[in-house]
Design an enzyme around this catalytic site. Structure first.
Site, mmCIF file in Angstrom:
data_model
loop_
_atom_site.group_PDB
_atom_site.id
_atom_site.type_symbol
_atom_site.label_atom_id
_atom_site.label_comp_id
_atom_site.label_asym_id
_atom_site.label_seq_id
_atom_site.Cartn_x
_atom_site.Cartn_y
_atom_site.Cartn_z
ATOM 1 N N GLU A 1 -6.170 6.798 -0.834
ATOM 2 C CA GLU A 1 -6.092 5.633 0.041
ATOM 3 C C GLU A 1 -6.811 4.435 -0.577
ATOM 4 O O GLU A 1 -6.319 3.307 -0.508
ATOM 5 C CB GLU A 1 -6.674 5.967 1.419
ATOM 6 C CG GLU A 1 -5.883 7.003 2.198
ATOM 7 C CD GLU A 1 -4.425 6.617 2.374
ATOM 8 O OE1 GLU A 1 -4.126 5.408 2.507
ATOM 9 O OE2 GLU A 1 -3.569 7.518 2.370
ATOM 10 N N HIS B 1 1.824 4.340 -3.079
ATOM 11 C CA HIS B 1 1.827 5.805 -2.959
ATOM 12 C C HIS B 1 3.066 6.385 -3.628
ATOM 13 O O HIS B 1 2.999 7.407 -4.321
ATOM 14 C CB HIS B 1 1.822 6.208 -1.480
ATOM 15 C CG HIS B 1 0.494 6.090 -0.801
ATOM 16 N ND1 HIS B 1 -0.684 6.527 -1.363
ATOM 17 C CD2 HIS B 1 0.163 5.596 0.425
ATOM 18 C CE1 HIS B 1 -1.686 6.309 -0.528
ATOM 19 N NE2 HIS B 1 -1.197 5.739 0.568
ATOM 20 N N HIS C 1 0.842 -1.203 0.000
ATOM 21 C CA HIS C 1 0.000 0.000 0.000
ATOM 22 C C HIS C 1 0.875 1.250 0.000
ATOM 23 O O HIS C 1 0.644 2.180 -0.794
ATOM 24 C CB HIS C 1 -0.903 -0.040 1.244
ATOM 25 C CG HIS C 1 -1.689 1.205 1.489
ATOM 26 N ND1 HIS C 1 -3.045 1.303 1.236
ATOM 27 C CD2 HIS C 1 -1.320 2.422 1.982
ATOM 28 C CE1 HIS C 1 -3.467 2.514 1.564
ATOM 29 N NE2 HIS C 1 -2.436 3.212 2.020
ATOM 30 N N GLU C 2 1.879 1.282 0.866
ATOM 31 C CA GLU C 2 2.754 2.454 0.943
ATOM 32 C C GLU C 2 3.617 2.604 -0.306
ATOM 33 O O GLU C 2 3.846 3.719 -0.787
ATOM 34 C CB GLU C 2 3.639 2.371 2.188
ATOM 35 C CG GLU C 2 2.873 2.363 3.508
ATOM 36 C CD GLU C 2 1.938 3.545 3.658
ATOM 37 O OE1 GLU C 2 2.264 4.638 3.155
ATOM 38 O OE2 GLU C 2 0.871 3.380 4.277
#
EC number: 3.4.24.-
Length: 305
Positions: free
Chosen positions: A219, A145, A141-142
């Site tokens: 997100e 980004h 997930h990070e």
């Protein structure tokens, strides 16, 4: 997107472009308005350029320092580095710097103004609570980004709000202590100070709303990209459920110290007194919406929920 195997998200790209364009317009209007209400041009330029340079070039170091995080070498955190190495290989992207924050608040964040300066940081609380597959989901997930460049966009977008917030506070203090002083045009400085406060407050509000709207979408996009990359959306959902559940056990003082970084966290940290307000100006979509999206991806991939 170019440079990685994370699924592209045209909706995110469009929102980032729109947000930056609108903030650019607001930014120019802000500078003009400050000059028109009587603030010296040299002072406006000094504040704007100074904050811009600090925010752009030092945002990663500021975030790391504020969270008490330190960069770690592979021999210091072999499991974490191993997870990031595997995911970067799967995503065909350069490996960011790796950091750990000594905090019991289970969370993770990515920061940095570019891919080359990017840092992925996890807390010790997260490492203690998640198994390897759950950790992979959160780290993916990070990393998404970073790959989407939305960390850079959020860093730049946040700059306008920081300047506006700073000038609002300075203007209020100056108004209280300016007395009967006047500028060269004979205008009372207290009026100039209040005008600066009004303009800054309006700009801060616009900046706040635009960045919150982008933050909620990014997100969901990161969850989606991580789920498709790892092919284990249920692991990410498990991590999300576990982390949000554990927040209730974290002391309020620790949560309050982490709240300023909620826009960059995997999931927001809220002290009990802040929960009702968070629903109005949330940096993240509701957990239920995130879990619903992940469950839908699980069905598509045939991996179950």
């Amino acid at each position: 997107m170019a440079g990685s195997r994370f699924i592209p998200d045209r909706g995110l790209t469009a929102r980032m472009v729109a947000t930056m364009s609108l903030l650019g317009i607001v930014y120019v209007a802000f500078i003009i308005a400050l000059v028109l209400v009587g603030m010296p041009l040299w002072l406006v330029a000094l504040i704007v350029i100074g904050f811009a340079a600090l925010q752009y070039f030092a945002s990663d170091r500021v975030a790391m320092f504020a969270m008490g995080a330190r960069e770690v070498a592979p021999h210091e955190a072999p499991e974490l580095h191993g997870v990031i190495d595997r995911l970067c290989s799967m995503a065909d992207m350069s490996k960011p710097r790796v950091a750990i924050a000594d905090s019991d608040v289970p969370n993770a964040f990515a920061t940095g103004h570019s891919r080359s300066s990017a840092v992925v940081c996890v807390t010790t609380g997260l490492l203690r609570r998640l198994d390897t597959t759950e950790l992979e989901g959160v780290v993916a997930h990070e990393l998404s980004h970073v790959a989407h460049r939305d960390v850079m966009v959020m860093t730049i977008a946040g700059f306008l709000g920081i300047v506006a917030g700073f000038l609002t506070q300075v203007g209020l203090r100056f108004a209280l202590f300016s007395g009967g002083a006047r500028n060269r045009e004979g205008v009372p400085l207290v009026m100039v100070a209040f005008a600066v406060v009004v303009v800054s407050a309006l700009v801060w509000a616009v900046s706040f709303l635009l960045t919150r709207m982008l933050s909620r979408y990014r997100e969901l996009s990161a969850d989606r990209a991580a789920a498709y990359l790892t092919q284990q959306p249920s692991a990410l959902g498990s991590a999300l459920t576990k982390i949000t559940g554990e927040m209730a056990r974290i002391p309020s003082r620790d949560l309050r110290s982490a709240e300023p970084f909620n826009a960059f966290f995997f999931t927001p940290a809220f002290s009990r007194s802040g929960v009702s307000l968070s629903s109005l100006f949330a940096t993240h979509p509701p957990v239920e919406k995130r879990l619903e999206q992940l469950a839908g991806i699980s069905r598509q991939l045939g991996t179950g929920t």
